[in-house]
Design a protein around this motif. Structure first.
Motif, PDB file in Angstrom:
ATOM      1  N   LEU B  86       0.424   3.333   3.524  1.00  0.00           N
ATOM      2  CA  LEU B  86       1.861   2.707   3.648  1.00  0.00           C
ATOM      3  C   LEU B  86       1.559   0.933   3.291  1.00  0.00           C
ATOM      4  O   LEU B  86       2.468   0.623   2.517  1.00  0.00           O
ATOM      5  N   GLY B  87       0.511   0.580   3.484  1.00  0.00           N
ATOM      6  CA  GLY B  87       0.243  -0.922   3.327  1.00  0.00           C
ATOM      7  C   GLY B  87       0.292  -1.637   4.523  1.00  0.00           C
ATOM      8  O   GLY B  87       0.592  -2.966   4.425  1.00  0.00           O
ATOM      9  N   ALA B  93       3.470  -4.767   9.464  1.00  0.00           N
ATOM     10  CA  ALA B  93       4.111  -3.879   8.407  1.00  0.00           C
ATOM     11  C   ALA B  93       3.918  -4.395   7.086  1.00  0.00           C
ATOM     12  O   ALA B  93       3.829  -5.736   6.842  1.00  0.00           O
ATOM     13  N   GLY B  94       3.936  -3.635   6.033  1.00  0.00           N
ATOM     14  CA  GLY B  94       3.670  -4.155   4.681  1.00  0.00           C
ATOM     15  C   GLY B  94       3.821  -3.039   3.574  1.00  0.00           C
ATOM     16  O   GLY B  94       3.810  -1.940   4.036  1.00  0.00           O
ATOM     17  N   GLY B  95       4.445  -3.302   2.563  1.00  0.00           N
ATOM     18  CA  GLY B  95       4.159  -2.327   1.439  1.00  0.00           C
ATOM     19  C   GLY B  95       5.528  -1.860   0.957  1.00  0.00           C
ATOM     20  O   GLY B  95       5.603  -1.115  -0.084  1.00  0.00           O
ATOM     21  N   THR B  96       6.590  -2.261   1.730  1.00  0.00           N
ATOM     22  CA  THR B  96       7.834  -1.701   1.163  1.00  0.00           C
ATOM     23  C   THR B  96       8.429  -2.078  -0.372  1.00  0.00           C
ATOM     24  O   THR B  96       8.778  -1.150  -1.115  1.00  0.00           O
ATOM     25  N   GLU B  97       8.071  -2.994  -0.721  1.00  0.00           N
ATOM     26  CA  GLU B  97       8.299  -3.652  -2.052  1.00  0.00           C
ATOM     27  C   GLU B  97       7.647  -2.917  -3.102  1.00  0.00           C
ATOM     28  O   GLU B  97       8.005  -3.083  -4.151  1.00  0.00           O
ATOM     29  N   ASP B  99       7.129   0.600  -2.899  1.00  0.00           N
ATOM     30  CA  ASP B  99       7.393   1.969  -2.526  1.00  0.00           C
ATOM     31  C   ASP B  99       8.025   2.444  -3.900  1.00  0.00           C
ATOM     32  O   ASP B  99       9.085   2.078  -4.506  1.00  0.00           O
ATOM     33  N   PRO B 100       7.330   3.382  -4.619  1.00  0.00           N
ATOM     34  CA  PRO B 100       8.072   4.136  -5.826  1.00  0.00           C
ATOM     35  C   PRO B 100       8.959   5.224  -5.668  1.00  0.00           C
ATOM     36  O   PRO B 100       8.837   5.970  -6.653  1.00  0.00           O
ATOM     37  N   THR B 101       9.470   5.421  -4.340  1.00  0.00           N
ATOM     38  CA  THR B 101      10.141   6.586  -4.153  1.00  0.00           C
ATOM     39  C   THR B 101      11.450   6.904  -5.062  1.00  0.00           C
ATOM     40  O   THR B 101      11.913   7.719  -5.567  1.00  0.00           O
TER      41      THR B 101
END
Lengths: 558, 109
Positions: B86-87, B93-97, B99-101
């Motif tokens: 997830l990052g 928390a981290g990594g949403t930016e 996310d290649p979904t």
């Protein structure tokens, strides 16, 4: 900025922090608030934010932990996101065509509008959305763990008092209106009650204890509480939604199966009625997979995913690959056994009927949001999947919070403690003698045997529904007459009552809908009957009443 | 379901006790938390990513116990593997930016 809730008892020693109530005693916790939100998934978080923004004193009590509770937190969900000015009316019309005629385009339109506004808010507040190649922000997807952790911070920052691990057991009423709720702090084993001028039920759907992401807490508690207060439920027959998952795992995420092929145990590929190999598990072919799963084990392989897509799937949906990685399987090359997981009303559409545009239930002071509410207005007889349900959680959360805070303001001069009485019955106060030999796990298994198997609930028929219904009546009689628990064990006894009640409502509604529509598949009544282009309502706890409603044409204000 | 609380990794912060939505852990004074209600675990893997020291391991089997040793989890580098994907780092928390979904959703149509 909202003020912290005032505290009545105990008055000494402990100080309230905005995060959690610290206590070392087992004395009951009593709080007062304008708005009490039950449930800490996305709809509860949005409801709390909306009410706090209005200046209401807000308490949010969750069975688990605001940030990890609910079906969204462990997942990665799309939203139904249609920007303004891009033919929203057409997008709504297109979507409505797929809802079996039971959705309401005005609710759909206002949901799209509110959800979009709030998604933009999320970005302005600092949630890090990804960018598209042209540099535009992509706000149509939310990563569950991050989204809900972000929402927790936001809710705390708004001054909401958050009570984690405080499951609600029952609503309180003064005879005219809902006046709060009470429950148990399950980590400290002490009772709590919150007197409130309005209550929002954001307790989620009922997954009938299926082992799917987020489902431990999704036991239909809000349905039972609402029905005990006199609210109606609607669309409870729409519990026939199932999603593919690797066998014995919790990963009910259908998206990767878009690129799967499917095989029987002997290695022969699954084919449809035309003899074509089934290569998309999330479309029309799902029925063929369900039939094959009734016959025997089914296996899948994600072999239609090109290397670039494999990379996106792994990085974009990492939880889908956790079970495979841990089992030592490469799902793009190896066959893995699959199952269809029942999703009850979580990805189904049934729930508490909405009586007003501000998500009121028709019971004064009681509001509902998210999966606790019927989503027929949005998705009719078909599943809203993740996307529509996610936007619905945002919009209905917001409206219910606003509705509740407005109600609280209007009743501001009414004194608290005007003879509030608890409304909870089944699982708390047995009508007959308490019986120690009743096991909640056995009752739940017996309920599941009627509402989970594909051959009973994915493919339905009147005779089977009748038989199941009779069995559930006997189970309900045991629960209502004899199930009893003390202390923290009341949480499980109450969940057992809620699951049993939800199953009864579902079967009663499924019998009343004497046709097939959307996810309600009656082998004995194939095809739509135009006479059933209306909602099936259900009410009552011990004696169940079935009613009907034309699709509402009144009372929608935006 | 949750199978391992690694005593050698655990720093006794009790974050897992707090964040588990199913309340499967019990805090123990001066010790690592214990898995008190394993059968309530919903196999959501969220405790793993909130753990600041990757001391938790959730097996992929959601129904029933799935025995695995801490040594095997170490050997296969599975402690913290979901957080890394997830990052998330050290419970943050981290990594949403990244996310290649959205690319998957375009491809799925």
């Amino acid at each position: 900025m909202s003020r912290p809730p005032s505290r009545t008892l105990p008055e000494n020693s402990e100080r309230m922090s905005s995060d959690r109530v610290k206590s070392t005693s087992n004395d009951p916790l009593h709080l007062q608030a304008d708005v009490l939100v039950l449930g800490g998934g996305p709809s509860g978080a949005w409801a709390a934010l909306a009410a706090a923004e209005d200046g209401a004193r807000v308490v949010l009590a969750d069975k688990g932990y605001l940030g990890t509770s609910g079906a969204t937190a462990p997942s990665n969900t799309g939203t139904w996101c249609v920007p303004p000015g891009e033919n929203r009316g057409q997008a709504v019309e297109r979507r409505w065509q797929r809802t079996g005629g039971l959705a309401d385009q005005r609710w759909m339109l206002r949901c799209v509008d509110q959800a979009y506004e709030n998604l933009v808010k999320l970005s302005e507040w600092g949630y890090l959305f990804p960018h598209e190649d042209d540099g535009r922000l992509y706000i149509a997807n939310l990563r569950g763990p991050d989204y809900m952790r972000f929402m927790r911070r936001r809710v705390l920052k708004a001054g909401v008092t958050v009570l984690d691990h405080h499951p609600a057991l029952e609503l309180l009423s003064n005879g005219d209106a809902i006046t709060g709720a009470s429950g148990v702090d399950r980590q400290r084993n002490r009772d709590w009650s919150v007197e409130a001028k309005a209550v929002v039920l954001a307790t989620g759907g009922c997954a009938f204890h299926e082992r799917i992401l987020g489902a431990t807490g999704l036991t239909g508690d809000g349905y039972l509480m609402a029905a005990e207060a006199g609210a109606h439920l609607s669309g409870m027959e729409f519990t026939g939604k199932y999603t593919l998952a690797p066998y014995e795992t919790s990963l009910n995420k259908g998206l990767p199966y878009r690129w799967a092929t499917f095989y029987r145990e002997d290695g022969s590929p699954l084919v449809d009625a035309n003899g074509e190999q089934i290569s998309n598990g999330i479309g029309e072919r799902e029925k063929d997979i369900a039939k094959a799963l009734i016959d025997g084990p089914v296996f899948a392989r994600l072999d239609h995913a090109e290397p670039a897509l494999q990379d996106w799937l792994r990085r974009g949906q990492p939880n889908c690959f956790v079970p495979h990685d841990r089992a030592g399987i490469d799902p793009f090359k190896d066959l893995f056994r699959i199952t269809l997981r029942a999703e009850g009303t979580v990805r189904g559409t049934g729930g508490i009927m909405l009586a007003t545009a501000d998500c009121g239930t028709g019971v004064p002071g009681l509001y509902v949001a998210g999966d606790a509410a019927s989503r027929e207005n949005m998705t009719g007889a078909v599943s809203g999947g993740g996307a529509v349900n996610s936007s619905w959680a945002i919009a209905s959360g917001w409206w219910s919070g606003k509705g509740a805070s407005t109600h609280a303001r209007k009743s501001a001069r009414k004194a608290f403690r005007s003879m509030s009485k608890p409304l909870g019955e089944a699982g708390l106060r047995p009508a007959g003698n308490a019986r120690a030999d009743l096991r909640t796990a056995e009752i739940i298994e017996a309920v599941r045997a009627e509402v989970i198997p594909l051959e009973k609930n994915y493919f339905r028929d009147g005779t089977t529904l009748h038989t199941s219904s009779e069995r559930l009546e006997r189970l309900w009689n045991d629960v209502r007459q004899h199930l009893h628990a003390e202390g923290v064990d009341r949480v499980r006894s109450r969940e057992t009552a809620s699951i049993t009640a939800s199953a009864r409502w579902s079967l009663a509604s499924a019998l009343a809908r004497n046709e097939s529509r959307g996810m309600h598949r009656r082998a004995d009544r194939p095809g739509n009957d135009p006479a059933f282009a209306r909602r099936i309502l259900v009410s009552g706890v011990d004696a169940i009443s079935i009613g009907e409603a034309q699709i509402s044409r009144e009372g929608i204000a935006s | 379901m949750i199978e391992i609380v690694s005593a050698s990794r655990c720093i006794e912060c009790d974050i897992c006790v707090k964040v588990c939505p199913a309340n499967v852990f019990d805090a123990v004074p001066d010790s690592a938390p214990v898995i008190a209600r394993q059968d309530d675990c919903q196999t959501c893997y969220l405790c793993e990513i909130y753990c600041p020291v990757d001391a938790l391991y959730v097996a992929h089997r959601a129904e029933g116990h799935f025995p695995i040793t801490e040594a095997e989890v170490e050997e296969r580098n599975l402690f913290g593997s979901y957080a890394r994907a997830l990052g998330w780092k050290r419970g943050k928390a981290g990594g949403t930016e990244h996310d290649p979904t959205h690319r998957i959703r375009v491809a799925a149509v």
